[in-house]
Design a protein around this motif. Structure first.
Motif, PDB file in Angstrom:
ATOM      1  N   LYS A 157      98.841  71.155 102.207  1.00 36.84           N
ATOM      2  CA  LYS A 157      98.398  70.497 100.969  1.00 36.84           C
ATOM      3  C   LYS A 157      97.028  69.849 101.146  1.00 36.84           C
ATOM      4  N   THR A 158      96.750  69.312 102.348  1.00 36.94           N
ATOM      5  CA  THR A 158      95.512  68.572 102.553  1.00 36.94           C
ATOM      6  C   THR A 158      94.343  69.452 102.974  1.00 36.94           C
ATOM      7  N   ILE A 159      94.597  70.714 103.324  1.00 30.00           N
ATOM      8  CA  ILE A 159      93.500  71.613 103.726  1.00 30.00           C
ATOM      9  C   ILE A 159      92.647  71.950 102.506  1.00 30.00           C
ATOM     10  N   ARG A 160      91.326  71.817 102.682  1.00 21.08           N
ATOM     11  CA  ARG A 160      90.413  72.176 101.596  1.00 21.08           C
ATOM     12  C   ARG A 160      90.179  73.688 101.608  1.00 21.08           C
ATOM     13  N   ARG A 161      90.333  74.281 100.451  1.00 20.32           N
ATOM     14  CA  ARG A 161      90.157  75.731 100.373  1.00 20.32           C
ATOM     15  C   ARG A 161      88.688  76.124 100.483  1.00 20.32           C
ATOM     16  N   ASN A 162      87.829  75.370  99.804  1.00 16.06           N
ATOM     17  CA  ASN A 162      86.388  75.663  99.807  1.00 16.06           C
ATOM     18  C   ASN A 162      85.619  74.366 100.020  1.00 16.06           C
ATOM     19  N   ALA A 163      84.490  74.451 100.695  1.00 13.97           N
ATOM     20  CA  ALA A 163      83.651  73.285 100.926  1.00 13.97           C
ATOM     21  C   ALA A 163      82.963  72.884  99.632  1.00 13.97           C
ATOM     22  N   PRO A 164      82.801  71.576  99.365  1.00 18.28           N
ATOM     23  CA  PRO A 164      82.091  71.141  98.149  1.00 18.28           C
ATOM     24  C   PRO A 164      80.656  71.638  98.158  1.00 18.28           C
ATOM     25  N   PRO A 165      80.042  71.753  96.990  1.00 18.68           N
ATOM     26  CA  PRO A 165      78.646  72.225  96.952  1.00 18.68           C
ATOM     27  C   PRO A 165      77.708  71.227  97.624  1.00 18.68           C
ATOM     28  N   GLY A 166      76.782  71.744  98.387  1.00 17.78           N
ATOM     29  CA  GLY A 166      75.811  70.896  99.080  1.00 17.78           C
ATOM     30  C   GLY A 166      76.254  70.421 100.448  1.00 17.78           C
ATOM     31  N   GLU A 167      77.448  70.811 100.908  1.00 17.07           N
ATOM     32  CA  GLU A 167      77.958  70.366 102.207  1.00 17.07           C
ATOM     33  C   GLU A 167      77.648  71.403 103.271  1.00 17.07           C
ATOM     34  N   ASP A 168      77.096  70.942 104.377  1.00 17.78           N
ATOM     35  CA  ASP A 168      76.709  71.823 105.481  1.00 17.78           C
ATOM     36  C   ASP A 168      77.684  71.605 106.632  1.00 17.78           C
ATOM     37  N   LEU A 169      78.656  72.518 106.775  1.00 15.29           N
ATOM     38  CA  LEU A 169      79.680  72.367 107.813  1.00 15.29           C
ATOM     39  C   LEU A 169      79.092  72.520 109.205  1.00 15.29           C
ATOM     40  N   LYS A 170      78.091  73.398 109.357  1.00 16.66           N
ATOM     41  CA  LYS A 170      77.497  73.587 110.678  1.00 16.66           C
ATOM     42  C   LYS A 170      76.795  72.322 111.155  1.00 16.66           C
ATOM     43  N   SER A 171      76.088  71.676 110.260  1.00 16.11           N
ATOM     44  CA  SER A 171      75.404  70.424 110.640  1.00 16.11           C
ATOM     45  C   SER A 171      76.413  69.331 110.982  1.00 16.11           C
ATOM     46  N   ILE A 172      77.511  69.288 110.199  1.00 16.43           N
ATOM     47  CA  ILE A 172      78.538  68.271 110.486  1.00 16.43           C
ATOM     48  C   ILE A 172      79.141  68.505 111.863  1.00 16.43           C
ATOM     49  N   LYS A 173      79.459  69.793 112.211  1.00 18.37           N
ATOM     50  CA  LYS A 173      80.009  70.092 113.523  1.00 18.37           C
ATOM     51  C   LYS A 173      79.021  69.746 114.630  1.00 18.37           C
ATOM     52  N   THR A 174      77.733  69.999 114.373  1.00 15.03           N
ATOM     53  CA  THR A 174      76.707  69.678 115.375  1.00 15.03           C
ATOM     54  C   THR A 174      76.635  68.172 115.621  1.00 15.03           C
ATOM     55  N   VAL A 175      76.705  67.393 114.539  1.00 15.33           N
ATOM     56  CA  VAL A 175      76.664  65.927 114.668  1.00 15.33           C
ATOM     57  C   VAL A 175      77.887  65.422 115.427  1.00 15.33           C
ATOM     58  N   LEU A 176      79.063  65.979 115.098  1.00 12.01           N
ATOM     59  CA  LEU A 176      80.293  65.549 115.773  1.00 12.01           C
ATOM     60  C   LEU A 176      80.242  65.862 117.264  1.00 12.01           C
ATOM     61  N   LYS A 177      79.700  67.043 117.626  1.00 10.17           N
ATOM     62  CA  LYS A 177      79.577  67.379 119.045  1.00 10.17           C
ATOM     63  C   LYS A 177      78.572  66.490 119.757  1.00 10.17           C
ATOM     64  N   SER A 178      77.498  66.116 119.046  1.00  6.96           N
ATOM     65  CA  SER A 178      76.455  65.290 119.681  1.00  6.96           C
ATOM     66  C   SER A 178      76.927  63.863 119.945  1.00  6.96           C
ATOM     67  N   ILE A 179      77.836  63.327 119.111  1.00  3.15           N
ATOM     68  CA  ILE A 179      78.277  61.939 119.302  1.00  3.15           C
ATOM     69  C   ILE A 179      79.622  61.854 120.036  1.00  3.15           C
ATOM     70  N   LYS A 180      80.070  62.991 120.575  1.00  2.00           N
ATOM     71  CA  LYS A 180      81.334  62.989 121.310  1.00  2.00           C
ATOM     72  C   LYS A 180      81.193  62.161 122.593  1.00  2.00           C
ATOM     73  N   ASP A 181      82.213  61.365 122.890  1.00  2.00           N
ATOM     74  CA  ASP A 181      82.251  60.487 124.092  1.00  2.00           C
ATOM     75  C   ASP A 181      81.104  59.479 124.087  1.00  2.00           C
ATOM     76  N   GLN A 182      80.691  59.017 122.901  1.00  2.00           N
ATOM     77  CA  GLN A 182      79.648  57.997 122.787  1.00  2.00           C
ATOM     78  C   GLN A 182      80.150  56.872 121.884  1.00  2.00           C
ATOM     79  N   ASN A 183      79.644  55.674 122.165  1.00  2.00           N
ATOM     80  CA  ASN A 183      79.997  54.509 121.348  1.00  2.00           C
ATOM     81  C   ASN A 183      79.062  54.447 120.148  1.00  2.00           C
ATOM     82  N   VAL A 184      79.576  54.825 118.984  1.00  3.45           N
ATOM     83  CA  VAL A 184      78.780  54.857 117.762  1.00  3.45           C
ATOM     84  C   VAL A 184      79.501  54.009 116.719  1.00  3.45           C
ATOM     85  N   THR A 185      78.754  53.152 116.034  1.00  7.78           N
ATOM     86  CA  THR A 185      79.345  52.339 114.986  1.00  7.78           C
ATOM     87  C   THR A 185      79.608  53.177 113.744  1.00  7.78           C
TER      88      THR A 185
END
Length: 302
Positions: free
Chosen positions: A13-41
């Motif tokens: 039920k909670t899985i999104r079928r399609n990404a909202p317009p204007g959302e860049d999933l690749k950039s989001i994944k890149t940001v998440l990988k870059s801040i992994k194991d870091q203290n970020v507010t």
């Protein structure tokens, strides 16, 4: 299984079928990988990921503001109660201290007035200002000491020496008393150590006796077990011998022909004009041995 199926349904039920317009999933994944194991507010995380979202991070900021507001309310509710309780306790303590100092002040004023009245009873014209300025001189002026009561310096020194001597004698007697007490405590300590060692020796002796009794009981138990094993073996042999004897007796009775006429222990048999005398059958050696074994086993068991 039921819980896993419910979780799968919630995930579907909670899985999104399609990404909202204007959302860049690749950039989001890149940001998440870059801040992994870091203290970020949280603010830094929203600032990094907002350009890659469709609403420029408006939903994330709204959620963050709601969480901060609820957290502030919780903290204010908890700490306001604690602060109010501490304030009440401190206020009560302050009131108690005020009452305490009022009582002390009243008591000291009463004592001071009594002392002033007593001073005026001895010296009605006593001047506290001159006493504060001149001290002993003013006291000797208004209350002179009679010559009979005056003490010479030599007598003062003698009194000091006597006081020092009595003090020395008292210290010596006190030292002797403490020495005797220390000796008695040492004797008591030695006696207690001796009693402790005696108790330990007795306990060790009791433990040795208990261990010896345990070993004797174990040996007796083992001996009884061996005797019981021997009795069981002899009983088995007796039972087997009895069964063999009974089987042989039954077999011999079946194989033996039936007698025609028998008188007492001697029978006459006629065969082809001849007459022979047949005596009763003697017991076999195995039957005798079986009966002897059975008698011995019964005697041993008794």
């Amino acid at each position: 299984l039921g819980l896993e199926s419910e979780l799968d349904k919630i995930k579907k039920k909670t899985i999104r079928r399609n990404a909202p317009p204007g959302e860049d999933l690749k950039s989001i994944k890149t940001v998440l990988k870059s801040i992994k194991d870091q203290n970020v507010t949280v603010q830094e995380f929203i600032a990094l990921i907002a350009p890659s979202t469709g609403d420029n991070g408006a939903a994330l900021r709204a959620v963050m503001n709601d969480d901060l507001t609820s957290f502030r309310k919780l903290v204010r509710k908890v700490y306001d109660t604690i602060t109010q309780d501490n304030s009440d306790v401190l206020l009560n303590q302050q009131l108690q201290l005020s009452e305490y100092y009022k009582e002390k002040k009243k008591l000291l004023n009463s004592r001071m007035m009594n002392m002033i009245e007593e001073i005026y009873s001895y010296a009605p014209n006593f001047d506290f200002d001159r006493h504060a300025a001149e001290g002993e001189k003013y006291l000797n002026e208004i209350l002179p000491i009679p010559a009979e009561l005056a003490i010479e310096p030599e007598e003062i020194e003698m009194m000091k020496r006597q006081a020092a001597y009595h003090r020395l004698q008292w210290l010596r007697s006190e030292g002797e008393r403490l020495n005797e007490e220390n000796n008695s405590l040492k004797k008591r300590l030695t006696q207690m150590k001796r009693m402790h060692m005696e108790e330990q020796r007795k306990m060790a002796q009791i433990e040795r006796m208990a261990e010896q009794k345990k070993e004797a009981l174990e040996a007796a138990q083992e001996e009884k077990r061996e005797t019981l094993e021997i009795l069981n073996q002899s009983l088995e042999k007796t039972i087997i011998a009895q069964e063999m004897s009974l089987r042989q007796t039954e077999d011999s009775a079946v194989l033996q022909p039936k007698p025609t006429k028998q008188t007492g222990a001697v029978r006459k048999v006629k065969s082809k004009g001849k007459t022979s005398v047949r005596r009763t059958r003697k017991p076999k050696w195995n039957e005798v041995a079986a009966s002897d074994i059975e008698e011995r086993t019964l005697e041993e068991s008794r």
